[in-house]
Design an enzyme around this catalytic site. Structure first.
Site, PDB file in Angstrom:
ATOM      1  N   GLY A 115       0.818  -1.215   0.000  1.00  0.00           N
ATOM      2  CA  GLY A 115       0.000   0.000   0.000  1.00  0.00           C
ATOM      3  C   GLY A 115       0.848   1.261   0.000  1.00  0.00           C
ATOM      4  N   ASP A 116       0.166   2.393  -0.230  1.00  0.00           N
ATOM      5  CA  ASP A 116       0.820   3.708  -0.229  1.00  0.00           C
ATOM      6  C   ASP A 116       1.919   3.823  -1.278  1.00  0.00           C
ATOM      7  OD1 ASP A 116      -0.831   4.389   1.927  1.00  0.00           O
ATOM      8  OD2 ASP A 116       0.611   3.581   3.372  1.00  0.00           O
ATOM      9  N   LYS A 174      -0.778   5.135  -5.684  1.00  0.00           N
ATOM     10  CA  LYS A 174      -1.871   4.777  -6.603  1.00  0.00           C
ATOM     11  C   LYS A 174      -2.699   6.020  -6.957  1.00  0.00           C
ATOM     12  CE  LYS A 174      -3.255   1.758  -3.534  1.00  0.00           C
ATOM     13  NZ  LYS A 174      -2.093   1.710  -2.616  1.00  0.00           N
ATOM     14  N   GLY A 191      -5.921   5.737   1.900  1.00  0.00           N
ATOM     15  CA  GLY A 191      -5.564   7.153   1.966  1.00  0.00           C
ATOM     16  C   GLY A 191      -4.783   7.451   0.706  1.00  0.00           C
ATOM     17  N   HIS A 192      -5.425   8.066  -0.267  1.00  0.00           N
ATOM     18  CA  HIS A 192      -4.781   8.334  -1.553  1.00  0.00           C
ATOM     19  C   HIS A 192      -4.582   9.837  -1.690  1.00  0.00           C
ATOM     20  CE1 HIS A 192      -6.534   4.331  -3.303  1.00  0.00           C
ATOM     21  NE2 HIS A 192      -5.774   4.161  -2.244  1.00  0.00           N
ATOM     22  N   ARG A 250     -23.850 -12.726   6.049  1.00  0.00           N
ATOM     23  CA  ARG A 250     -25.197 -12.403   5.574  1.00  0.00           C
ATOM     24  C   ARG A 250     -26.022 -11.589   6.567  1.00  0.00           C
ATOM     25  NH1 ARG A 250     -24.742 -17.819   3.524  1.00  0.00           N
ATOM     26  NH2 ARG A 250     -23.440 -17.925   5.365  1.00  0.00           N
ATOM     27  N   GLN A 274      -5.229  -0.354  -1.027  1.00  0.00           N
ATOM     28  CA  GLN A 274      -4.315  -1.334  -0.422  1.00  0.00           C
ATOM     29  C   GLN A 274      -3.440  -1.950  -1.531  1.00  0.00           C
ATOM     30  OE1 GLN A 274      -7.966  -1.723   0.645  1.00  0.00           O
ATOM     31  NE2 GLN A 274      -7.274   0.029   1.791  1.00  0.00           N
ATOM     32  N   THR A 304      -5.589  -6.948   4.771  1.00  0.00           N
ATOM     33  CA  THR A 304      -6.902  -6.327   4.870  1.00  0.00           C
ATOM     34  C   THR A 304      -7.947  -7.390   4.514  1.00  0.00           C
ATOM     35  OG1 THR A 304      -8.171  -4.342   4.338  1.00  0.00           O
ATOM     36  CG2 THR A 304      -6.970  -5.365   2.497  1.00  0.00           C
ATOM     37  N   THR A 339      -3.868   7.303   9.516  1.00  0.00           N
ATOM     38  CA  THR A 339      -3.657   7.197  10.961  1.00  0.00           C
ATOM     39  C   THR A 339      -2.470   8.025  11.457  1.00  0.00           C
ATOM     40  OG1 THR A 339      -2.263   5.270  10.575  1.00  0.00           O
ATOM     41  CG2 THR A 339      -4.583   4.841  11.037  1.00  0.00           C
ATOM     42  N   ARG A 378       8.017   7.676  -6.762  1.00  0.00           N
ATOM     43  CA  ARG A 378       8.893   8.151  -5.685  1.00  0.00           C
ATOM     44  C   ARG A 378      10.371   7.837  -5.943  1.00  0.00           C
ATOM     45  NH1 ARG A 378       7.523   9.031  -0.267  1.00  0.00           N
ATOM     46  NH2 ARG A 378       6.141  10.732  -0.638  1.00  0.00           N
TER      47      ARG A 378
HETATM   48  P1  GDP Z   1      -1.597   5.493  -2.313  1.00  0.00           P
HETATM   49  O1  GDP Z   1      -2.269   5.078  -1.067  1.00  0.00           O
HETATM   50  O2  GDP Z   1      -1.028   4.344  -3.070  1.00  0.00           O
HETATM   51  O3  GDP Z   1      -2.424   6.382  -3.189  1.00  0.00           O
HETATM   52  O4  GDP Z   1      -0.334   6.362  -1.855  1.00  0.00           O
HETATM   53  P2  GDP Z   1      -0.352   7.521  -0.727  1.00  0.00           P
HETATM   54  O5  GDP Z   1      -1.064   8.693  -1.292  1.00  0.00           O
HETATM   55  O6  GDP Z   1      -0.793   6.982   0.574  1.00  0.00           O
HETATM   56  O7  GDP Z   1       1.206   7.787  -0.577  1.00  0.00           O
HETATM   57  C1  GDP Z   1       1.983   8.207  -1.646  1.00  0.00           C
HETATM   58  C2  GDP Z   1       2.532   9.616  -1.352  1.00  0.00           C
HETATM   59  O8  GDP Z   1       3.562   9.890  -2.273  1.00  0.00           O
HETATM   60  C3  GDP Z   1       1.540  10.735  -1.519  1.00  0.00           C
HETATM   61  O9  GDP Z   1       1.826  11.729  -0.577  1.00  0.00           O
HETATM   62  C4  GDP Z   1       1.788  11.243  -2.940  1.00  0.00           C
HETATM   63  O10 GDP Z   1       1.460  12.606  -3.106  1.00  0.00           O
HETATM   64  C5  GDP Z   1       3.264  11.057  -3.040  1.00  0.00           C
HETATM   65  N1  GDP Z   1       3.815  10.760  -4.361  1.00  0.00           N
HETATM   66  C6  GDP Z   1       3.293  10.007  -5.363  1.00  0.00           C
HETATM   67  N2  GDP Z   1       4.178   9.858  -6.364  1.00  0.00           N
HETATM   68  C7  GDP Z   1       5.296  10.527  -5.970  1.00  0.00           C
HETATM   69  C8  GDP Z   1       6.580  10.708  -6.550  1.00  0.00           C
HETATM   70  O11 GDP Z   1       6.897  10.228  -7.627  1.00  0.00           O
HETATM   71  N3  GDP Z   1       7.492  11.444  -5.830  1.00  0.00           N
HETATM   72  C9  GDP Z   1       7.194  11.973  -4.616  1.00  0.00           C
HETATM   73  N4  GDP Z   1       8.132  12.671  -3.992  1.00  0.00           N
HETATM   74  N5  GDP Z   1       5.997  11.818  -4.043  1.00  0.00           N
HETATM   75  C10 GDP Z   1       5.066  11.090  -4.710  1.00  0.00           C
HETATM   76  P1  IMO Z   2      -3.841   2.604   0.595  1.00  0.00           P
HETATM   77  O1  IMO Z   2      -5.012   2.397  -0.326  1.00  0.00           O
HETATM   78  C1  IMO Z   2      -1.259   0.908   3.683  1.00  0.00           C
HETATM   79  C2  IMO Z   2      -3.107  -1.998   6.415  1.00  0.00           C
HETATM   80  C3  IMO Z   2      -3.274  -1.605   7.866  1.00  0.00           C
HETATM   81  C4  IMO Z   2      -3.173  -2.968   8.519  1.00  0.00           C
HETATM   82  C5  IMO Z   2      -3.883  -3.882   7.524  1.00  0.00           C
HETATM   83  C6  IMO Z   2      -5.328  -4.168   7.855  1.00  0.00           C
HETATM   84  O2  IMO Z   2      -3.662   3.989   1.052  1.00  0.00           O
HETATM   85  O3  IMO Z   2      -2.611   1.995   0.005  1.00  0.00           O
HETATM   86  P2  IMO Z   2      -7.561  -2.721   7.718  1.00  0.00           P
HETATM   87  O4  IMO Z   2      -7.930  -1.435   8.382  1.00  0.00           O
HETATM   88  O5  IMO Z   2      -7.621  -2.678   6.234  1.00  0.00           O
HETATM   89  O6  IMO Z   2      -8.300  -3.904   8.278  1.00  0.00           O
HETATM   90  O7  IMO Z   2      -6.017  -2.958   8.138  1.00  0.00           O
HETATM   91  O8  IMO Z   2      -3.810  -3.206   6.277  1.00  0.00           O
HETATM   92  N1  IMO Z   2      -3.704  -1.038   5.446  1.00  0.00           N
HETATM   93  C7  IMO Z   2      -2.984  -0.216   4.668  1.00  0.00           C
HETATM   94  N2  IMO Z   2      -1.668   0.009   4.613  1.00  0.00           N
HETATM   95  N3  IMO Z   2      -2.090   1.540   2.829  1.00  0.00           N
HETATM   96  C8  IMO Z   2      -3.407   1.297   2.841  1.00  0.00           C
HETATM   97  O9  IMO Z   2      -4.255   1.788   1.925  1.00  0.00           O
HETATM   98  C9  IMO Z   2      -3.929   0.413   3.826  1.00  0.00           C
HETATM   99  N4  IMO Z   2      -5.155  -0.017   4.142  1.00  0.00           N
HETATM  100  C10 IMO Z   2      -5.001  -0.915   5.112  1.00  0.00           C
HETATM  101  O10 IMO Z   2      -2.249  -0.745   8.282  1.00  0.00           O
HETATM  102  O11 IMO Z   2      -1.830  -3.383   8.590  1.00  0.00           O
HETATM  103 MG    MG Z   3      -2.243   5.469   0.976  1.00  0.00          MG
END
Ligand code: GDP
Ligand code: IMO
Ligand code: MG
Length: 428
Positions: A12-13, A16, A40-41, A142, A223, A238, A300, A330
């Site tokens: 995750g993170d 996306k 959290g996107h 259900r 995720q 998850t 969080t 990144r």
């Molecule tokens: P997601 O959950 O997969 O959508 O990713 P998150 O948004 O949680 O975390 C990605 C973070 O990296 C966000 O703060 C984006 O704004 C940032 N981001 C995405 N692509 C890049 C990149 O190429 N370089 C940098 N420095 N930041 C990026």
């Molecule tokens: P995005 O879409 C990173 C992790 C939680 C925990 C496990 C289960 O931003 O990439 P949950 O609340 O889903 O039952 O938690 O999954 N988790 C994530 N980690 N990015 C996420 O979403 C996540 N959504 C859930 O930290 O370990």
């Molecule tokens: Mg995220």
């Protein structure tokens, strides 16, 4: 090509949201197919950050359809908060469509998630406490409440009465929590239903219609592969299917209607919550990645665990989701490192492993086999063409493509829309 899935390849993170927003320039519709407000996107447009939870990342384009699919667990309270926040910033919300088959997250789900995970003690998963697991449990058991019933006042009143009687017993016996008041919950949620009703429809019919018309649809995963309930590091996962296989069930389209899959690969690895992470760096390198990358959770605020890129995990994601192209994000965070490592294989008891072990006991004991790359030691955030990247950055990327067997499609060098290098011209 008219339908593209964006899926996370790690924990995750990966970015996306940024890539979905980038690709959404060409899309008519963006669809979330699983997960809920645990996502959290972050999308950055002209230096302004939008933190999206349940809202599809296409919302920043006026007129784009933004669909919350049937596979999502839908929290009306959080969704309305997001809508209000976006409306206050002048964003057009008219394209929102919510599936009448999605399951609704209700207050007992979040309470049970929070208390339940703490009760596991040292075995806790570290969930986001958004009620995701408990809501999917009710769906499978259900006793869930779906959006179609939620927006029908009589049906909602009836279903909530039945279900809350069960949930209040559970809250008392299993969670040592006071019961929830039926009238208060009903009143609060009927208010949410009134506001959301105009956006609810049969999104399955909508999407099939759009596919027939050749409109461009982007499916946005939340995720990632290693958090998938079947393919991830169970039980530290998850409760849904982030892999591309989650799209047909979570959006109601046929598998043959998926044209392309883009896997998002962060140039290093992070993980939030508990569970194995073979390339984790519990040392100064890990701290440096966290600080340079500001790796703290959007939902969080927790510091993310950090480590080197695990190409074994990306290869696995490629196989499971049929990834056509990688979008590497990144890469700029690694600009100042003298050396960068990539795990290309796992060794277990001295032997190379050819698959990702199911057993967490084995996964915890695998030894990552690293290759070391010299850093490029310069700012790449202004680069817009692949050939203009420093040689050392290209070597790192090309080895990544070789080890994972997935072609490079996009390289992201910053959070903004324009900080994107597109290599594959045929994603849409
Ligand atoms: P997601 O959950 O997969 O959508 O990713 P998150 O948004 O949680 O975390 C990605 C973070 O990296 C966000 O703060 C984006 O704004 C940032 N981001 C995405 N692509 C890049 C990149 O190429 N370089 C940098 N420095 N930041 C990026
Ligand atoms: P995005 O879409 C990173 C992790 C939680 C925990 C496990 C289960 O931003 O990439 P949950 O609340 O889903 O039952 O938690 O999954 N988790 C994530 N980690 N990015 C996420 O979403 C996540 N959504 C859930 O930290 O370990
Ligand atoms: Mg995220």
């Amino acid at each position: 090509m008219s339908t593209v899935v964006v899926t996370g390849t790690q924990w995750g993170d990966e970015g996306k949201g940024k890539i979905v927003d980038y690709l959404a320039q060409q899309a008519d519709t963006v669809v979330r197919y699983q997960g809920g407000s645990n996502a959290g996107h972050t999308v950055v447009v002209d230096g302004e950050a939008y933190k999206l939870r349940l809202m599809p990342s296409g919302i920043l384009y006026k007129g784009a359809h933004c669909v919350v699919g049937n596979g999502v667990v839908f929290d009306p309270k959080i969704f309305l908060e997001e809508m209000d926040g976006l409306a206050a910033r002048g964003i057009d919300l008219s394209g929102i469509r919510i599936s009448n088959r999605a399951h609704v997250v209700l207050p007992y789900h979040s309470i049970m998630d929070g208390i339940g995970d703490e009760k596991r003690g040292k075995n806790k998963i570290g969930t986001t406490k958004r009620g995701i697991g408990p809501c999917y449990m009710d769906k499978a058991n259900r006793i869930g409440i779906r959006v179609c019933d939620f927006i029908d006042p009589d049906e909602f009143a009836r279903r909530l009465k039945e279900v809350l009687a069960i949930k209040n017993k559970e809250l008392k016996l299993l969670y040592d929590h006071e019961p929830l008041d039926y009238d208060a919950v009903l009143k609060e949620y009927l208010g949410y239903a009134d506001r959301l009703r105009p956006y609810v429809c049969d999104t399955i019919a909508l999407l099939h219609d759009e596919i027939k018309q050749g409109r461009k649809i982007l499916f946005e995963g939340a995720q990632a592969t290693m958090l998938d309930i079947d393919y991830g590091t169970y039980p530290y996962v998850t409760a849904s299917h982030p892999i591309s296989g989650g799209v047909p069930v979570g959006a109601g389209v046929a598998p043959r209607d998926i044209d392309k899959v883009v896997g998002i690969v962060k140039a290093y690895c992070t993980r939030v919550g508990e569970g194995p992470f073979p390339t984790e760096q519990l040392n100064a390198i890990g701290d440096r990645i966290r600080e340079e990358g500001h790796e703290y959770g959007v939902v969080t605020g927790r510091p993310r665990r950090t480590g080197w890129l695990d190409a074994c995990v990306v290869r696995y994601a490629g196989m499971l989701s049929g990834i056509d192209y990688m979008a590497v994000t990144r890469l700029d965070i690694l600009d100042n490192f003298d050396e960068i490592k990539m795990c290309v294989d796992y060794k277990y008891k001295g032997e190379i492993l050819h698959e990702i072990p199911a057993s967490l006991k084995v996964l915890a004991e695998v030894e990552p086999v690293y290759e070391t790359f010299p850093g490029w030691k310069c700012d790449i955030t202004k680069v817009r063409k692949y050939e203009d990247l420093p040689e050392n950055a290209k070597k790192y990327l090309e080895r990544m493509a070789e080890v994972t067997g997935i072609k490079l499609g996009i390289v992201s060098v910053g959070p903004n829309r324009d900080e994107t290098i597109v290599i594959a011209k045929d994603i849409f």
